[in-house]
Design a protein around this motif. Structure first.
Motif, PDB file in Angstrom:
ATOM      1  N   LYS A 214       0.815  -1.216   0.000  1.00 57.42           N
ATOM      2  CA  LYS A 214       0.000   0.000   0.000  1.00 57.42           C
ATOM      3  C   LYS A 214       0.849   1.266   0.000  1.00 57.42           C
ATOM      4  CE  LYS A 214      -3.767  -2.270   2.522  1.00 57.42           C
ATOM      5  NZ  LYS A 214      -4.627  -2.242   3.728  1.00 57.42           N
ATOM      6  N   PHE A 215       2.175   1.109   0.065  1.00 57.78           N
ATOM      7  CA  PHE A 215       3.068   2.259   0.183  1.00 57.78           C
ATOM      8  C   PHE A 215       3.841   2.526  -1.105  1.00 57.78           C
ATOM      9  CE2 PHE A 215       2.654   0.142   4.314  1.00 57.78           C
ATOM     10  CZ  PHE A 215       2.045   1.159   5.035  1.00 57.78           C
ATOM     11  N   GLU A 216       3.453   1.880  -2.194  1.00 55.04           N
ATOM     12  CA  GLU A 216       4.098   2.062  -3.487  1.00 55.04           C
ATOM     13  C   GLU A 216       3.033   2.228  -4.563  1.00 55.04           C
ATOM     14  OE1 GLU A 216       8.061  -0.523  -3.502  1.00 55.04           O
ATOM     15  OE2 GLU A 216       6.308  -1.691  -2.931  1.00 55.04           O
ATOM     16  N   PRO A 217       3.388   2.826  -5.681  1.00 52.27           N
ATOM     17  CA  PRO A 217       2.419   2.946  -6.782  1.00 52.27           C
ATOM     18  C   PRO A 217       1.949   1.561  -7.229  1.00 52.27           C
ATOM     19  CG  PRO A 217       4.342   4.335  -7.179  1.00 52.27           C
ATOM     20  CD  PRO A 217       4.677   3.474  -6.002  1.00 52.27           C
ATOM     21  N   PRO A 218       0.750   1.450  -7.788  1.00 51.18           N
ATOM     22  CA  PRO A 218       0.264   0.158  -8.282  1.00 51.18           C
ATOM     23  C   PRO A 218       1.260  -0.482  -9.243  1.00 51.18           C
ATOM     24  CG  PRO A 218      -1.485   1.793  -8.327  1.00 51.18           C
ATOM     25  CD  PRO A 218      -0.229   2.535  -7.991  1.00 51.18           C
TER      26      PRO A 218
END
Length: 218
Positions: A59-63
Protein backbone atom coordinates in the motif's frame (compact mmCIF):
# COMPACT_ATOMS: atom_id res chain seq x y z
CA UNK A 1 -5.43 -13.16 -26.90
CA UNK A 2 -4.57 -9.55 -27.71
CA UNK A 3 -1.55 -9.16 -25.41
CA UNK A 4 -3.19 -6.41 -23.37
CA UNK A 5 -3.80 -5.91 -19.67
CA UNK A 6 -7.12 -4.25 -18.84
CA UNK A 7 -7.41 -2.39 -15.54
CA UNK A 8 -10.87 -2.03 -14.00
CA UNK A 9 -11.97 -0.07 -10.95
CA UNK A 10 -14.90 -0.82 -8.69
CA UNK A 11 -17.18 2.20 -8.73
CA UNK A 12 -18.89 1.25 -5.48
CA UNK A 13 -16.95 -0.96 -3.04
CA UNK A 14 -20.28 -2.00 -1.53
CA UNK A 15 -21.42 -3.33 -4.92
CA UNK A 16 -18.73 -5.59 -6.37
CA UNK A 17 -20.77 -6.34 -9.48
CA UNK A 18 -20.15 -2.85 -10.93
CA UNK A 19 -16.69 -2.40 -12.48
CA UNK A 20 -15.51 0.29 -14.91
CA UNK A 21 -12.66 -0.03 -17.41
CA UNK A 22 -10.12 2.65 -16.45
CA UNK A 23 -7.36 1.93 -18.95
CA UNK A 24 -5.32 -0.77 -20.66
CA UNK A 25 -1.80 -1.27 -21.96
CA UNK A 26 0.00 -3.58 -24.37
CA UNK A 27 2.17 -5.78 -22.18
CA UNK A 28 4.58 -7.31 -24.69
CA UNK A 29 5.10 -4.93 -27.60
CA UNK A 30 8.63 -3.73 -28.36
CA UNK A 31 7.83 -0.10 -27.54
CA UNK A 32 5.20 -0.34 -24.78
CA UNK A 33 2.58 2.34 -24.25
CA UNK A 34 -0.57 2.63 -22.20
CA UNK A 35 -3.86 4.37 -22.91
CA UNK A 36 -6.70 5.78 -20.86
CA UNK A 37 -10.02 4.04 -21.50
CA UNK A 38 -11.33 7.14 -23.26
CA UNK A 39 -8.66 6.62 -25.93
CA UNK A 40 -9.22 2.89 -26.26
CA UNK A 41 -9.31 1.19 -29.63
CA UNK A 42 -10.15 -2.42 -28.84
CA UNK A 43 -10.05 -3.66 -32.42
CA UNK A 44 -6.31 -4.31 -32.85
CA UNK A 45 -4.43 -7.30 -31.46
CA UNK A 46 -0.79 -8.06 -30.70
CA UNK A 47 1.15 -11.14 -29.68
CA UNK A 48 2.28 -12.79 -27.52
CA UNK A 49 -0.81 -12.95 -25.40
CA UNK A 50 -1.03 -12.43 -21.65
CA UNK A 51 -1.06 -15.73 -19.79
CA UNK A 52 -1.07 -14.62 -16.12
CA UNK A 53 -0.50 -11.63 -13.85
CA UNK A 54 -0.10 -10.73 -10.18
CA UNK A 55 -0.39 -7.47 -8.23
CA UNK A 56 2.14 -5.96 -5.85
CA UNK A 57 0.03 -5.75 -2.68
CA UNK A 58 2.11 -3.02 -0.98
CA UNK A 59 0.00 0.00 0.00
CA UNK A 60 3.07 2.26 0.18
CA UNK A 61 4.10 2.06 -3.49
CA UNK A 62 2.42 2.95 -6.78
CA UNK A 63 0.26 0.16 -8.28
CA UNK A 64 2.51 -2.48 -9.87
CA UNK A 65 1.98 -5.70 -11.82
CA UNK A 66 4.04 -8.63 -13.01
CA UNK A 67 2.77 -10.16 -16.27
CA UNK A 68 3.65 -13.51 -17.85
CA UNK A 69 3.26 -14.22 -21.55
CA UNK A 70 2.28 -16.97 -23.92
CA UNK A 71 5.26 -18.52 -25.69
CA UNK A 72 6.61 -17.47 -29.08
CA UNK A 73 7.39 -19.80 -31.97
CA UNK A 74 11.04 -19.65 -30.85
CA UNK A 75 10.09 -21.09 -27.46
CA UNK A 76 10.52 -17.88 -25.45
CA UNK A 77 8.04 -16.69 -22.80
CA UNK A 78 8.48 -13.28 -21.16
CA UNK A 79 8.00 -11.98 -17.61
CA UNK A 80 7.57 -8.20 -17.34
CA UNK A 81 7.05 -5.77 -14.47
CA UNK A 82 4.83 -2.72 -14.96
CA UNK A 83 4.16 0.21 -12.64
CA UNK A 84 1.62 3.01 -12.76
CA UNK A 85 3.31 6.42 -13.09
CA UNK A 86 1.56 8.97 -10.91
CA UNK A 87 3.05 11.88 -12.87
CA UNK A 88 2.39 10.52 -16.37
CA UNK A 89 -0.86 8.78 -15.37
CA UNK A 90 0.18 5.85 -17.55
CA UNK A 91 1.45 2.34 -16.99
CA UNK A 92 5.23 2.24 -17.51
CA UNK A 93 7.46 -0.77 -18.17
CA UNK A 94 9.92 -1.19 -15.28
CA UNK A 95 11.96 -4.14 -16.56
CA UNK A 96 12.02 -7.57 -18.14
CA UNK A 97 12.76 -10.38 -15.69
CA UNK A 98 14.53 -13.61 -16.64
CA UNK A 99 12.55 -15.25 -19.43
CA UNK A 100 11.35 -18.84 -19.65
CA UNK A 101 12.68 -20.81 -22.61
CA UNK A 102 12.25 -24.20 -24.25
CA UNK A 103 14.24 -24.61 -27.50
CA UNK A 104 11.78 -27.05 -29.10
CA UNK A 105 8.89 -24.63 -28.48
CA UNK A 106 5.75 -25.04 -26.42
CA UNK A 107 6.99 -22.89 -23.55
CA UNK A 108 4.75 -20.45 -21.72
CA UNK A 109 4.55 -18.75 -18.34
CA UNK A 110 1.91 -20.75 -16.46
CA UNK A 111 1.76 -18.56 -13.37
CA UNK A 112 3.34 -15.61 -11.57
CA UNK A 113 3.07 -14.50 -7.95
CA UNK A 114 4.29 -11.28 -6.31
CA UNK A 115 5.35 -11.94 -2.71
CA UNK A 116 3.89 -9.83 0.13
CA UNK A 117 6.59 -7.51 1.43
CA UNK A 118 7.05 -7.41 5.18
CA UNK A 119 9.79 -4.79 5.46
CA UNK A 120 12.36 -6.16 3.01
CA UNK A 121 14.42 -3.70 0.97
CA UNK A 122 13.56 -5.70 -2.16
CA UNK A 123 10.63 -7.53 -3.74
CA UNK A 124 10.41 -11.23 -4.63
CA UNK A 125 8.45 -12.49 -7.63
CA UNK A 126 7.96 -16.16 -8.53
CA UNK A 127 7.26 -17.41 -12.04
CA UNK A 128 6.44 -20.91 -13.27
CA UNK A 129 6.87 -22.16 -16.82
CA UNK A 130 7.45 -25.14 -19.06
CA UNK A 131 11.17 -24.67 -19.65
CA UNK A 132 13.54 -27.53 -20.34
CA UNK A 133 15.38 -26.42 -17.18
CA UNK A 134 14.64 -23.72 -14.58
CA UNK A 135 10.87 -24.07 -14.71
CA UNK A 136 10.44 -22.37 -11.32
CA UNK A 137 12.19 -19.03 -10.84
CA UNK A 138 12.35 -16.50 -8.01
CA UNK A 139 13.16 -12.99 -9.25
CA UNK A 140 14.41 -10.10 -7.11
CA UNK A 141 13.59 -6.40 -7.53
CA UNK A 142 15.15 -3.66 -5.43
CA UNK A 143 13.05 -0.94 -3.79
CA UNK A 144 14.59 2.50 -4.34
CA UNK A 145 13.44 6.08 -3.63
CA UNK A 146 12.76 6.38 -7.37
CA UNK A 147 10.69 3.20 -7.51
CA UNK A 148 11.34 -0.41 -8.48
CA UNK A 149 14.64 -1.38 -10.10
CA UNK A 150 16.37 -4.63 -11.06
CA UNK A 151 19.45 -5.55 -9.05
CA UNK A 152 22.78 -3.98 -10.03
CA UNK A 153 25.02 -5.09 -12.83
CA UNK A 154 26.98 -8.23 -12.03
CA UNK A 155 24.36 -9.43 -9.54
CA UNK A 156 21.88 -12.20 -10.22
CA UNK A 157 18.25 -11.09 -10.17
CA UNK A 158 16.79 -14.60 -10.34
CA UNK A 159 17.21 -18.04 -8.86
CA UNK A 160 16.15 -21.10 -10.85
CA UNK A 161 14.94 -23.88 -8.55
CA UNK A 162 16.33 -26.77 -10.56
CA UNK A 163 14.93 -29.50 -8.32
CA UNK A 164 11.42 -28.22 -9.10
CA UNK A 165 11.67 -29.21 -12.78
CA UNK A 166 8.94 -31.64 -13.86
CA UNK A 167 8.30 -33.32 -17.24
CA UNK A 168 5.13 -31.26 -17.84
CA UNK A 169 6.33 -28.06 -16.15
CA UNK A 170 5.29 -26.20 -13.02
CA UNK A 171 1.68 -25.04 -13.14
CA UNK A 172 1.01 -22.83 -10.10
CA UNK A 173 2.95 -20.77 -7.56
CA UNK A 174 1.80 -18.94 -4.42
CA UNK A 175 3.45 -17.24 -1.41
CA UNK A 176 2.54 -17.43 2.25
CA UNK A 177 1.23 -14.32 4.04
CA UNK A 178 4.72 -13.02 4.91
CA UNK A 179 6.37 -13.76 1.55
CA UNK A 180 8.95 -16.11 3.08
CA UNK A 181 7.70 -19.51 1.89
CA UNK A 182 6.85 -20.32 -1.73
CA UNK A 183 4.49 -23.08 -2.77
CA UNK A 184 4.54 -24.69 -6.21
CA UNK A 185 2.52 -27.43 -7.88
CA UNK A 186 2.38 -29.33 -11.12
CA UNK A 187 0.55 -32.14 -12.89
CA UNK A 188 2.10 -34.81 -10.64
CA UNK A 189 -0.24 -33.77 -7.81
CA UNK A 190 2.47 -32.68 -5.37
CA UNK A 191 2.67 -29.32 -3.57
CA UNK A 192 6.26 -28.35 -2.86
CA UNK A 193 7.26 -25.73 -0.29
CA UNK A 194 10.42 -23.67 -0.73
CA UNK A 195 12.35 -21.39 1.62
CA UNK A 196 15.47 -19.27 1.14
CA UNK A 197 18.62 -19.95 3.19
CA UNK A 198 20.69 -17.14 4.70
CA UNK A 199 22.83 -17.35 1.54
CA UNK A 200 19.81 -16.67 -0.66
CA UNK A 201 19.58 -20.24 -1.97
CA UNK A 202 16.05 -21.60 -2.34
CA UNK A 203 15.60 -25.14 -1.05
CA UNK A 204 12.65 -27.49 -0.86
CA UNK A 205 11.55 -27.91 2.76
CA UNK A 206 8.51 -30.14 2.26
CA UNK A 207 6.55 -31.99 -0.41
CA UNK A 208 2.90 -32.88 0.12
CA UNK A 209 1.26 -35.39 -2.21
CA UNK A 210 -2.46 -35.16 -2.87
CA UNK A 211 -2.68 -38.91 -2.31
CA UNK A 212 -1.33 -38.56 1.25
CA UNK A 213 -3.93 -36.00 2.38
CA UNK A 214 -6.94 -37.40 4.16
CA UNK A 215 -10.28 -35.72 3.43
CA UNK A 216 -11.68 -33.53 6.19
CA UNK A 217 -14.37 -34.99 8.36
CA UNK A 218 -17.92 -33.83 7.47
Amino acid sequence: MDGRVYVYECVDVMNLSDWTLEEYFDAFVQAPYSWRSSEADLSSSRNPGVRCLSWNTSKFEPPSLVVGSEGTEEGTALVRVWQYGEASRKWVLVCDLAKHFRPEGGCQVNDVSWAPNMGRSYHLIASAGQDEHGQLKVHRLNRTPDGLAPVGQGQSNESALASADQPAGVWRVSWNATGTVLGSSGPEGVVRLWKSTFKGEWREIKAVSSESVEPAAP
